[in-house]
Design a protein around this motif. Structure first.
Motif, PDB file in Angstrom:
ATOM      1  N   ALA A  31       0.026  17.812   4.643  1.00 37.15           N
ATOM      2  CA  ALA A  31      -1.193  18.256   3.448  1.00 37.15           C
ATOM      3  C   ALA A  31      -0.971  18.176   1.989  1.00 37.15           C
ATOM      4  O   ALA A  31      -2.213  17.580   1.375  1.00 37.15           O
ATOM      5  N   ARG A  32       0.267  18.445   1.792  1.00 41.64           N
ATOM      6  CA  ARG A  32       0.426  18.289   0.212  1.00 41.64           C
ATOM      7  C   ARG A  32       0.338  16.776  -0.180  1.00 41.64           C
ATOM      8  O   ARG A  32      -0.113  16.382  -1.226  1.00 41.64           O
ATOM      9  N   VAL A  33       1.052  15.931   0.785  1.00 44.16           N
ATOM     10  CA  VAL A  33       1.008  14.248   0.501  1.00 44.16           C
ATOM     11  C   VAL A  33      -0.457  13.943   0.282  1.00 44.16           C
ATOM     12  O   VAL A  33      -0.926  13.164  -0.442  1.00 44.16           O
ATOM     13  N   GLN A  34      -1.106  14.411   1.293  1.00 43.21           N
ATOM     14  CA  GLN A  34      -2.519  13.873   1.487  1.00 43.21           C
ATOM     15  C   GLN A  34      -3.384  14.234   0.135  1.00 43.21           C
ATOM     16  O   GLN A  34      -4.159  13.508  -0.367  1.00 43.21           O
ATOM     17  N   ALA A  35      -3.084  15.334  -0.292  1.00 38.53           N
ATOM     18  CA  ALA A  35      -3.965  16.033  -1.115  1.00 38.53           C
ATOM     19  C   ALA A  35      -3.622  15.245  -2.656  1.00 38.53           C
ATOM     20  O   ALA A  35      -4.541  14.976  -3.514  1.00 38.53           O
ATOM     21  N   LEU A  36      -2.155  14.827  -2.853  1.00 38.90           N
ATOM     22  CA  LEU A  36      -1.809  14.201  -4.038  1.00 38.90           C
ATOM     23  C   LEU A  36      -2.315  12.659  -3.882  1.00 38.90           C
ATOM     24  O   LEU A  36      -2.875  12.283  -4.872  1.00 38.90           O
ATOM     25  N   LEU A  37      -2.279  12.004  -2.899  1.00 43.74           N
ATOM     26  CA  LEU A  37      -2.773  10.849  -2.809  1.00 43.74           C
ATOM     27  C   LEU A  37      -4.414  10.755  -2.894  1.00 43.74           C
ATOM     28  O   LEU A  37      -4.907   9.839  -3.549  1.00 43.74           O
ATOM     29  N   ALA A  92      -0.221   3.691   2.438  1.00 40.90           N
ATOM     30  CA  ALA A  92       0.392   4.150   1.321  1.00 40.90           C
ATOM     31  C   ALA A  92       1.921   3.966   1.517  1.00 40.90           C
ATOM     32  O   ALA A  92       2.516   4.298   2.411  1.00 40.90           O
ATOM     33  N   MET A  93       2.522   3.460   0.372  1.00 43.07           N
ATOM     34  CA  MET A  93       3.927   3.339   0.289  1.00 43.07           C
ATOM     35  C   MET A  93       4.515   4.712  -0.363  1.00 43.07           C
ATOM     36  O   MET A  93       4.155   5.075  -1.443  1.00 43.07           O
ATOM     37  N   ILE A  94       5.693   5.472   0.315  1.00 36.76           N
ATOM     38  CA  ILE A  94       5.988   6.349  -0.392  1.00 36.76           C
ATOM     39  C   ILE A  94       7.646   6.366  -0.271  1.00 36.76           C
ATOM     40  O   ILE A  94       8.359   6.274   0.469  1.00 36.76           O
ATOM     41  N   TYR A  95       8.081   6.693  -1.464  1.00 35.93           N
ATOM     42  CA  TYR A  95       9.638   6.550  -1.676  1.00 35.93           C
ATOM     43  C   TYR A  95      10.152   8.074  -1.598  1.00 35.93           C
ATOM     44  O   TYR A  95       9.578   8.993  -2.497  1.00 35.93           O
ATOM     45  N   VAL A  96      11.178   8.403  -0.862  1.00 36.37           N
ATOM     46  CA  VAL A  96      11.476   9.412  -0.718  1.00 36.37           C
ATOM     47  C   VAL A  96      13.109   9.608  -1.333  1.00 36.37           C
ATOM     48  O   VAL A  96      13.827   8.706  -0.649  1.00 36.37           O
ATOM     49  N   VAL A  97      13.473  10.266  -2.221  1.00 42.12           N
ATOM     50  CA  VAL A  97      14.713  10.417  -2.813  1.00 42.12           C
ATOM     51  C   VAL A  97      15.573  11.714  -2.414  1.00 42.12           C
ATOM     52  O   VAL A  97      15.159  12.973  -2.957  1.00 42.12           O
ATOM     53  N   GLU A  98      16.154  11.774  -1.599  1.00 45.54           N
ATOM     54  CA  GLU A  98      16.986  13.104  -1.102  1.00 45.54           C
ATOM     55  C   GLU A  98      18.234  12.785  -0.554  1.00 45.54           C
ATOM     56  O   GLU A  98      18.570  11.750   0.307  1.00 45.54           O
ATOM     57  N   ASP A  99      19.389  13.487  -0.943  1.00 47.41           N
ATOM     58  CA  ASP A  99      20.765  13.101  -0.872  1.00 47.41           C
ATOM     59  C   ASP A  99      21.247  13.798   0.773  1.00 47.41           C
ATOM     60  O   ASP A  99      22.013  13.309   1.357  1.00 47.41           O
ATOM     61  N   PRO A 113       2.363   9.406  -8.523  1.00 49.34           N
ATOM     62  CA  PRO A 113       2.361  10.998  -8.250  1.00 49.34           C
ATOM     63  C   PRO A 113       3.552  11.224  -7.672  1.00 49.34           C
ATOM     64  O   PRO A 113       4.280  10.398  -7.084  1.00 49.34           O
ATOM     65  N   ILE A 114       4.198  12.356  -8.335  1.00 54.60           N
ATOM     66  CA  ILE A 114       5.375  12.707  -7.841  1.00 54.60           C
ATOM     67  C   ILE A 114       5.521  14.170  -7.434  1.00 54.60           C
ATOM     68  O   ILE A 114       5.012  15.085  -8.022  1.00 54.60           O
ATOM     69  N   MET A 115       6.144  14.265  -6.320  1.00 49.65           N
ATOM     70  CA  MET A 115       6.381  15.747  -5.739  1.00 49.65           C
ATOM     71  C   MET A 115       8.030  16.096  -5.787  1.00 49.65           C
ATOM     72  O   MET A 115       8.615  15.280  -5.157  1.00 49.65           O
ATOM     73  N   ILE A 116       8.123  17.158  -6.183  1.00 49.89           N
ATOM     74  CA  ILE A 116       9.815  17.557  -5.973  1.00 49.89           C
ATOM     75  C   ILE A 116      10.008  18.516  -4.830  1.00 49.89           C
ATOM     76  O   ILE A 116       9.028  19.498  -4.388  1.00 49.89           O
ATOM     77  N   LEU A 117      10.917  18.172  -4.192  1.00 49.23           N
ATOM     78  CA  LEU A 117      11.328  19.107  -2.773  1.00 49.23           C
ATOM     79  C   LEU A 117      12.649  19.693  -3.386  1.00 49.23           C
ATOM     80  O   LEU A 117      13.596  19.023  -3.815  1.00 49.23           O
ATOM     81  N   THR A 118      12.752  21.080  -3.058  1.00 46.30           N
ATOM     82  CA  THR A 118      13.851  21.538  -3.315  1.00 46.30           C
ATOM     83  C   THR A 118      14.167  23.013  -2.735  1.00 46.30           C
ATOM     84  O   THR A 118      13.096  23.624  -2.373  1.00 46.30           O
ATOM     85  N   ALA A 119      15.364  23.574  -2.862  1.00 49.11           N
ATOM     86  CA  ALA A 119      15.745  24.650  -2.078  1.00 49.11           C
ATOM     87  C   ALA A 119      15.525  25.838  -3.287  1.00 49.11           C
ATOM     88  O   ALA A 119      15.250  27.062  -2.737  1.00 49.11           O
ATOM     89  N   ARG A 145      -8.635   8.997  -6.440  1.00 46.34           N
ATOM     90  CA  ARG A 145     -10.061   9.330  -6.996  1.00 46.34           C
ATOM     91  C   ARG A 145     -10.029   9.120  -8.485  1.00 46.34           C
ATOM     92  O   ARG A 145     -11.177   8.613  -9.125  1.00 46.34           O
ATOM     93  N   SER A 146      -8.996   9.242  -8.982  1.00 48.35           N
ATOM     94  CA  SER A 146      -8.834   9.188 -10.473  1.00 48.35           C
ATOM     95  C   SER A 146      -8.715   7.690 -10.742  1.00 48.35           C
ATOM     96  O   SER A 146      -8.900   7.025 -11.944  1.00 48.35           O
ATOM     97  N   ARG A 147      -7.936   6.935  -9.981  1.00 53.35           N
ATOM     98  CA  ARG A 147      -7.786   5.334 -10.162  1.00 53.35           C
ATOM     99  C   ARG A 147      -8.790   4.504  -9.842  1.00 53.35           C
ATOM    100  O   ARG A 147      -9.361   4.611  -8.693  1.00 53.35           O
ATOM    101  N   LYS A 148      -9.315   3.739 -10.588  1.00 54.56           N
ATOM    102  CA  LYS A 148     -10.237   2.655 -10.557  1.00 54.56           C
ATOM    103  C   LYS A 148      -9.613   1.564 -10.271  1.00 54.56           C
ATOM    104  O   LYS A 148      -8.762   1.162 -10.957  1.00 54.56           O
ATOM    105  N   PRO A 149     -10.334   0.682  -9.305  1.00 54.68           N
ATOM    106  CA  PRO A 149      -9.890  -0.948  -9.279  1.00 54.68           C
ATOM    107  C   PRO A 149     -10.083  -1.455 -10.768  1.00 54.68           C
ATOM    108  O   PRO A 149     -11.042  -1.494 -11.242  1.00 54.68           O
TER     109      PRO A 149
END
Length: 227
Positions: free
Chosen positions: A113-119, A2-9, A77-83, A124-128
């Motif tokens: 664990a969160r990344v694995q769960a999202l992927l 899997a390819m993950i983009y991380v956007v964090e300043d 899938p998008i996850m927000i990371l924040t303080a 499961r929902s994405r069909k070839p």
């Protein structure tokens, strides 16, 4: 992989997250602002995006809203990371279209664990999906386009146009439909942009505009793919 983009300043956090995800077996591309992340998304869609909420050019919530305006990214899938950890902040992020919300500081194992769960949820929902028409084959998962087995390189928008037309084979898709689904706009004045992309798409497919095999123009209405 899997390819993950991380956007964090924050450079330290960005490197920490990227290094951890790579150690867990993921491919990672890291960006320091929303603009860079959004630009990369236009070129190639990852399997997951992680957005910091507070970014210098555009906050993560606005970036997520922009992503969700395009139909092509509806299932990304998008996850927000924040303080920020108030209930309102979490609800705002999720309402904008994020799928999950992880509050800083967080443990690396929790991130994993969160990344694995999202992927898993997405897989499961994405069909070839492979679309075929005449001598064309379009793989919607790998975004490969083949003509008689030979690969054709398309831009992001050209691919989305071809996919939409093939998914709705034999039905005329109006200009406003295509503009709305591919560009997120519904404005007749922008049809020149659509027509230009159709023209370059035809050229790459080897389609004759005067006597087309694949993409037919229905004057005053839109375009139709002939399978």
């Amino acid at each position: 992989m899997a390819m993950i983009y991380v956007v964090e300043d924050d450079e330290n956090i960005r490197q920490l997250v990227a290094t951890a995800l790579q150690a867990f077996g993921y491919q990672v591309k890291a960006f320091e602002d929303a603009g860079s992340g959004l630009a990369a998304l236009k070129e190639a869609m990852p399997d997951l995006m992680l957005f910091d909420l507070m970014l210098p050019d555009m906050d993560g919530v606005e970036a997520v809203r922009q992503i969700r305006t395009e139909a092509a990214f509806a299932d990304l899938p998008i996850m927000i990371l924040t303080a920020k950890n108030s209930e309102l902040d979490k609800v705002t992020g999720l309402d904008a279209g994020a799928d999950d919300y992880l509050t800083k500081p967080f443990g690396i194992l929790e991130l994993k664990a969160r990344v694995q769960a999202l992927l898993r949820r997405t897989s499961r929902s994405r069909k070839p999906s492979v679309l075929t028409g005449q001598d064309l084959e379009v793989n919607c998962d790998t975004r490969d386009v083949l003509k008689n087995g030979e690969k054709i390189e398309l831009t992001f928008k050209e691919f989305e146009l071809l996919k939409l037309l093939m998914e709705n084979s034999e039905r005329v898709m109006t200009r406003s439909e295509l503009l709305n689904l591919v560009w997120g706009i519904d404005f007749e004045g922008e049809t020149r942009t659509l027509d230009m992309h159709i023209r370059t798409l035809r050229q790459k497919l080897g389609d004759d505009a005067d006597n087309p095999r694949y993409i037919h123009t229905v004057r005053g209405v839109g375009y139709r793919f002939c399978s």
